[in-house]
Design an enzyme around this catalytic site. Structure first.
Site, PDB file in Angstrom:
ATOM      1  N   CYS A  21       1.258   9.999   7.117  1.00 23.77           N
ATOM      2  CA  CYS A  21       1.692  11.182   7.248  1.00 23.77           C
ATOM      3  C   CYS A  21       0.808  12.193   7.329  1.00 23.77           C
ATOM      4  O   CYS A  21      -0.548  11.969   7.526  1.00 23.77           O
ATOM      5  CB  CYS A  21       2.778  11.732   5.743  1.00 23.77           C
ATOM      6  SG  CYS A  21       1.203  11.596   4.259  1.00 23.77           S
ATOM      7  N   HIS A  50      -4.315   5.473  -0.671  1.00 19.46           N
ATOM      8  CA  HIS A  50      -4.025   3.975  -1.359  1.00 19.46           C
ATOM      9  C   HIS A  50      -3.796   3.052  -0.070  1.00 19.46           C
ATOM     10  O   HIS A  50      -2.742   2.663  -0.014  1.00 19.46           O
ATOM     11  CB  HIS A  50      -2.879   4.028  -2.011  1.00 19.46           C
ATOM     12  CG  HIS A  50      -3.319   4.659  -3.603  1.00 19.46           C
ATOM     13  ND1 HIS A  50      -2.397   5.052  -4.307  1.00 19.46           N
ATOM     14  CD2 HIS A  50      -4.331   4.783  -4.024  1.00 19.46           C
ATOM     15  CE1 HIS A  50      -2.732   5.553  -5.302  1.00 19.46           C
ATOM     16  NE2 HIS A  50      -4.190   5.520  -5.456  1.00 19.46           N
ATOM     17  N   GLU A 138      -1.771  11.291  -8.764  1.00 12.54           N
ATOM     18  CA  GLU A 138      -1.306  12.745  -8.386  1.00 12.54           C
ATOM     19  C   GLU A 138      -0.646  13.216  -9.788  1.00 12.54           C
ATOM     20  O   GLU A 138      -0.901  14.307  -9.957  1.00 12.54           O
ATOM     21  CB  GLU A 138      -0.114  12.476  -7.486  1.00 12.54           C
ATOM     22  CG  GLU A 138       0.473  13.797  -7.099  1.00 12.54           C
ATOM     23  CD  GLU A 138       1.712  13.564  -6.115  1.00 12.54           C
ATOM     24  OE1 GLU A 138       2.563  14.610  -6.230  1.00 12.54           O
ATOM     25  OE2 GLU A 138       1.769  12.597  -5.368  1.00 12.54           O
ATOM     26  N   SER A 235       0.093   2.024  -3.968  1.00 18.75           N
ATOM     27  CA  SER A 235       0.813   3.071  -3.252  1.00 18.75           C
ATOM     28  C   SER A 235       2.254   3.455  -3.654  1.00 18.75           C
ATOM     29  O   SER A 235       3.294   2.515  -3.370  1.00 18.75           O
ATOM     30  CB  SER A 235       0.841   2.836  -1.688  1.00 18.75           C
ATOM     31  OG  SER A 235       1.522   3.972  -1.107  1.00 18.75           O
ATOM     32  N   SER A 236       2.448   4.549  -4.361  1.00 21.37           N
ATOM     33  CA  SER A 236       3.689   4.711  -5.051  1.00 21.37           C
ATOM     34  C   SER A 236       4.919   4.780  -3.752  1.00 21.37           C
ATOM     35  O   SER A 236       6.083   4.371  -4.106  1.00 21.37           O
ATOM     36  CB  SER A 236       3.784   6.135  -5.628  1.00 21.37           C
ATOM     37  OG  SER A 236       5.108   6.435  -6.154  1.00 21.37           O
ATOM     38  N   ASN A 237       4.610   5.399  -2.730  1.00 23.27           N
ATOM     39  CA  ASN A 237       5.625   5.738  -1.645  1.00 23.27           C
ATOM     40  C   ASN A 237       6.052   4.209  -0.910  1.00 23.27           C
ATOM     41  O   ASN A 237       7.077   4.247  -0.744  1.00 23.27           O
ATOM     42  CB  ASN A 237       5.097   6.651  -0.622  1.00 23.27           C
ATOM     43  CG  ASN A 237       4.247   6.294   0.235  1.00 23.27           C
ATOM     44  OD1 ASN A 237       4.297   5.863   1.264  1.00 23.27           O
ATOM     45  ND2 ASN A 237       2.877   6.821   0.031  1.00 23.27           N
TER      46      ASN A 237
END
Length: 337
Positions: A21, A50, A138, A235-237
């Site tokens: 992104c 991440h 975050e 990595s959360s996403n």
């Protein structure tokens, strides 16, 4: 002789958009530009993003990753330090200033927006409810924008009934930017049912890159035998994409960091594989994994787009692949003249 004839066919349904992104690209470029300007070493507090591939590539260029500012050797206090894309508590830049360190803040602008939303809630007298995952950098950074006790973390719908807040009529919420869109909607609905006076942020907290990647996976998942998400377990996403694929029609879904990590037993005789990548996963790793699949199978790659998206696809790719210029970086860092 047709080489492909001996290989079983495989269709890869490749999602677009996927991968880096703008916030991740910006953070990486800040480290690269710092190395060009100041030379090695450049210190980075925590992983800049991440993704091990990215971290190792930057380490080879001269970036040194540390957990805390106190880990920077005394003889290197004149070296710059970069804060990661996930954001940091206010105490971190204050600590850097106390140590006379030159610091560069690579916090994603959309994370900074959430920080400002939380601070606005507090300024208007509201206690802040933060929807997110405990321990994620975050979340730590967002909670660290406000005084201790000013923010309450909410992770699940199940926690809502037992929440204790200072004043039910003075509440505002924000969310981590990389959450599951569907799960977050459920938590927010539960909060709004419990606290009718709850105030939403001025704009959506979940970032568009998280949202549009999840939407792409939802469209591509039905009918796939396996859905592969390229990304890291922290990595959360990326982890949310794995969950979204399974919920929306993939027979199986898995996280893959590199081609060497592919679980071929789970791939089995799959005829159709869905594929996307988390927002911190570089395209070169996606290509590496597709090449590994090509070694074993006769691969056809289909880009998973709607008819409307097909018309915009060349523009989308052009925008995604255009690197930020020095002038862009100056603008993002607030140093443009």
């Amino acid at each position: 002789m047709n080489v492909h004839a001996t290989k079983p066919p495989l269709t890869i349904r490749l999602c677009e958009p996927r991968g880096f992104c703008a916030g991740v690209d910006r953070a990486i470029q800040i480290v690269v530009l710092a190395l060009k300007k100041y030379g090695a070493p450049v210190y980075v507090r925590h992983e800049i993003v991440h993704n091990k591939f990215v971290v190792e590539a930057l380490r080879e260029r001269g970036a040194v990753f540390v957990r805390e500012l106190g880990d920077i050797p005394a003889e290197h206090v004149d070296r710059p330090v970069v804060f990661s894309a996930h954001g940091v508590p206010k105490s971190v830049p204050a600590d850097a200033e106390a140590r006379n360190l030159l610091y560069l803040d690579a916090t994603c602008p959309l994370v900074s927006k959430v920080h400002k939303q939380a601070m606005r809630h507090q300024r208007l007298g509201r206690h802040v409810l933060l929807v997110g995952h405990a321990g994620h950098p975050e979340v730590i950074g967002t909670m660290g924008q406000l005084p201790e006790g000013a923010v309450t973390l909410v992770e699940t719908v199940g926690q809502v009934a037992d929440l204790t807040v200072p004043d039910e009529d003075k509440l505002g919420f924000v969310t981590q930017t990389t959450l599951s869109v569907d799960d977050t909607a459920d938590v927010i609905a539960a909060l709004q049912a419990r606290f009718p006076a709850l105030t939403a942020p001025s704009s959506e907290s979940i970032c568009y890159a998280t949202t549009n990647r999840q939407e792409a996976v939802k469209k591509a998942a039905p009918g796939t035998d396996v859905f592969m998400i390229v990304g890291a377990p922290n990595s959360s996403n990326s982890m949310r994409l794995v969950e979204v694929a399974k919920r929306h029609g993939a027979r199986d879904s898995m996280l893959v960091q590199r081609a060497a990590d592919i679980d071929w037993r789970r791939i089995g005789d799959a005829a159709t594989i869905g594929m996307s990548a988390g927002a911190s996963a570089p395209e070169i790793v996606v290509e590496e994994i597709i090449d590994a699949l090509r070694e074993r199978r006769n691969v056809t790659v289909d880009i998973a787009l709607t008819a409307e998206e097909n018309e915009l696809f060349p523009v989308m790719r052009s925008l995604r692949d255009t690197p930020l210029t020095g002038q862009d970086m100056a603008f993002l860092n607030g140093t443009a003249s």
